[in-house]
Design an enzyme around this catalytic site. Structure first.
Site, short mmCIF file in Angstrom:
data_model
loop_
_atom_site.label_atom_id
_atom_site.label_comp_id
_atom_site.label_asym_id
_atom_site.label_seq_id
_atom_site.Cartn_x
_atom_site.Cartn_y
_atom_site.Cartn_z
N CYS A 140 -0.19 6.81 -1.45
CA CYS A 140 -1.26 7.50 -0.72
C CYS A 140 -1.48 8.94 -1.14
CB CYS A 140 -0.96 7.48 0.77
SG CYS A 140 -0.96 5.81 1.42
N1 LIG Z 1 1.53 2.05 1.84
C1 LIG Z 1 1.14 2.96 2.71
O1 LIG Z 1 1.95 3.71 3.24
C2 LIG Z 1 -0.33 3.11 3.09
C3 LIG Z 1 -0.65 3.88 4.22
C4 LIG Z 1 -1.98 3.99 4.60
C5 LIG Z 1 -2.97 3.39 3.83
N2 LIG Z 1 -2.66 2.68 2.71
C6 LIG Z 1 -3.75 2.05 1.98
O2 LIG Z 1 -3.79 0.67 2.28
C7 LIG Z 1 -4.19 -0.09 1.12
C8 LIG Z 1 -3.14 -1.12 0.77
O3 LIG Z 1 -1.94 -0.42 0.43
P1 LIG Z 1 -0.52 -1.12 0.36
O4 LIG Z 1 0.47 -0.02 0.25
O5 LIG Z 1 -0.38 -2.13 1.46
O6 LIG Z 1 -0.66 -1.88 -1.05
P2 LIG Z 1 0.27 -3.07 -1.55
O7 LIG Z 1 0.10 -3.12 -3.02
O8 LIG Z 1 1.63 -2.95 -0.97
O9 LIG Z 1 -0.40 -4.35 -0.89
C9 LIG Z 1 -1.57 -4.94 -1.32
C10 LIG Z 1 -1.34 -6.46 -1.39
O10 LIG Z 1 -2.56 -7.08 -1.80
C11 LIG Z 1 -2.22 -8.15 -2.66
N3 LIG Z 1 -3.40 -8.51 -3.44
C12 LIG Z 1 -3.87 -7.94 -4.58
N4 LIG Z 1 -5.02 -8.53 -4.96
C13 LIG Z 1 -5.28 -9.50 -4.05
C14 LIG Z 1 -6.33 -10.41 -3.85
N5 LIG Z 1 -7.37 -10.47 -4.70
N6 LIG Z 1 -6.29 -11.25 -2.79
C15 LIG Z 1 -5.24 -11.19 -1.92
N7 LIG Z 1 -4.23 -10.33 -2.03
C16 LIG Z 1 -4.25 -9.48 -3.07
C17 LIG Z 1 -1.08 -7.61 -3.48
O11 LIG Z 1 -0.33 -8.63 -4.10
C18 LIG Z 1 -0.29 -6.85 -2.42
O12 LIG Z 1 0.68 -7.67 -1.78
C19 LIG Z 1 -4.44 0.96 0.03
O13 LIG Z 1 -5.79 1.30 0.05
C20 LIG Z 1 -3.61 2.14 0.48
O14 LIG Z 1 -4.12 3.35 -0.01
C21 LIG Z 1 -1.34 2.50 2.34
#
Ligand SMILES: NC(=O)c1ccc[n+]([C@@H]2O[C@H](COP(=O)([O-])OP(=O)(O)OC[C@H]3O[C@@H](n4cnc5c(N)ncnc54)[C@H](O)[C@@H]3O)[C@@H](O)[C@H]2O)c1
Length: 428
Positions: free
Chosen positions: A266
């Site tokens: 992030c």
């Molecule tokens: N990690 C954090 O602390 C956090 C906090 C707030 C916001 N965010 C935001 O949330 C969003 C997700 O972040 P995250 O950390 O969970 O990412 P992540 O990579 O951990 O999770 C995303 C998931 O989506 C899956 N994926 C990818 N392509 C796909 C598809 N076409 N269909 C289905 N699944 C698919 C991936 O395999 C993965 O498991 C981002 O925009 C991030 O900026 C993250």
């Protein structure tokens, strides 16, 4: 009519750090949840009732998976049964540090193919203001359906802080901004099932911007203390003592702490979404870019500190054994994405240092082609300098400070744990 039914089944797309805890929370709140995930290894882990996200441990997942309250699949067709679909897909940067919405767009196209009448679609991924309206809405409208009549659309930024036990999905207020007042109301009702407080804003852009404000606020304040830490180092002032002193002011000050640079998905990434978007409004977000530059330079500063600490011992960095302690981007999590430890290891290697790392939560670090080394007395005795990059609770430090001749503590961990700072330990 379907459009007026309350939400019974929720689809969560993307079961990562954000999506898996969210799916778990909805299921625990009594909703039926279908999770759509593309990574076969994650699906296999979940189907074996195993977890890869600390905030959704196996013990919580197991009863939900066994009872069928939470179902996992790679098939978007399951979303045809859902009354609400929440998108938690990654929003990374491309090699030019520009937003890369390709995963989000392809996921949304699959959602659109399976969209049924009356469904509420919510985006949680962090992104630039305008994404919900300008990118997602057209994809959903291409199905021939009309916003507000056939489907509903809102943005509700995730605020999860991985590993934080005090603030969880339940007690962290949730911001929602719908495309129409009815979209907002529906999103409020949905999040009301898992969050104690839901705060509505007038449109998705305000919610998208609120999330970027939260994260750039952190990035900028961290940059400020990082700059101050470098200055304090030159002036012979202990920056940690300065921050503690300033923190006694009960108003108008909030402590941020210096460190080896930003990590995670992030804080290092999100400001670039805003900077990129600002350019199309003829605006350069100089403040944000300056902060990013300072934060990005921190691993270089750290390596310079290691080098000068070794120099004081008449040792060159080239050929010295440097042990990095903690390689995930923050304490008590195993996530190494964008972790400054990776850059530090790389820079140390470029200078000819003989590097090793220890991290109780990260047994393997393929990015650096290293495995975690045990903190054996043999290992500690041959270490010239140890660097505390990330201070996990489970990381044993007493032998490190007893045996290693030079320790650079980037987190003030030694003083916090032991109440004193031995002569061999230097803080950032
Ligand atoms: N990690 C954090 O602390 C956090 C906090 C707030 C916001 N965010 C935001 O949330 C969003 C997700 O972040 P995250 O950390 O969970 O990412 P992540 O990579 O951990 O999770 C995303 C998931 O989506 C899956 N994926 C990818 N392509 C796909 C598809 N076409 N269909 C289905 N699944 C698919 C991936 O395999 C993965 O498991 C981002 O925009 C991030 O900026 C993250």
């Amino acid at each position: 009519m379907r459009a007026h039914r309350s939400t019974q089944m929720v689809g969560v797309v993307g079961l990562g750090y954000v999506g898996l805890p969210l799916a778990t929370a909805f299921a625990e709140a009594g909703l039926d949840v279908v999770g759509v995930e593309a990574d076969p290894a994650k699906i296999a882990a979940l189907n074996a009732q195993d977890s890869y996200v600390e905030d959704a441990p196996a013990a919580r997942l197991a009863p939900l998976l066994s009872s069928g309250r939470l179902k996992i699949t790679d098939d978007y067709a399951v979303l045809r049964e859902a009354e609400a679909i929440v998108i938690c897909l990654p929003t990374p940067l491309n090699e030019h540090r520009e937003p890369d919405l390709s995963i989000l767009v392809s996921g949304m196209e699959s959602v659109a193919k399976n969209l049924q009448d009356g469904v509420l679609v919510i985006l949680e991924s962090t992104t630039f203001p305008g994404t919900t309206r300008e990118v997602l809405l057209p994809l959903l409208e291409q199905t021939g359906r009309r916003l507000g009549r056939d489907f509903y659309l809102a943005f509700a930024p995730e605020r999860v802080d991985p590993g934080n036990r005090r603030y969880t999905i339940r007690n962290t207020p949730r911001v929602v901004g719908g495309m129409t007042p009815e979209c907002t109301e529906r999103a409020e009702r949905l999040y009301g099932t898992i969050a104690e407080e839901v705060y509505a804003v007038s449109d998705p852009e305000s919610a998208e911007m609120a999330k970027l404000l939260e994260n750039t606020f952190r990035g900028i304040n961290i940059a400020l203390v990082n700059e101050l830490a470098i200055l304090c180092d030159r002036m012979g002032i202990d920056v940690w003592e300065v921050i503690d002193a300033a923190s006694t002011k009960p108003f108008g000050f909030m402590p941020f702490y210096p460190g080896p640079g930003l990590g995670g998905h992030c804080i290092p990434v999100d400001p670039f979404y805003l900077t990129w978007r600002a350019r199309s409004f003829d605006m350069a977000t100089e403040f944000i870019e300056l902060a990013a530059r300072i934060n990005v330079s921190m691993p270089y500063h750290v390596v310079a500190r290691i080098s000068s600490a070794l120099n004081a011992e008449k040792k060159p960095l080239n050929g010295s054994r440097v042990l990095v302690l903690g390689v995930s981007y923050k304490p008590n999590v195993e996530d190494t994405r964008e972790s400054p430890a990776l850059m530090i290891l790389d820079l140390l290697r470029q200078s000819g240092a003989n590097v090793a790392y220890h991290d109780p939560l990260v047994p393997e670090l393929p990015e650096a082609k290293l495995s975690s080394t045990e903190l054996s007395s043999f290992e500690l005795r041959r270490t010239d300098c140890a660097v505390i990059v990330t201070d996990h609770d489970a990381m044993e430090l007493s032998e490190v400070i007893e045996i290693v001749p030079k320790v650079i503590d980037l987190r003030n961990a030694v003083r916090r744990r032991f109440g004193t700072l031995p002569e061999t330990v230097e803080v950032l």
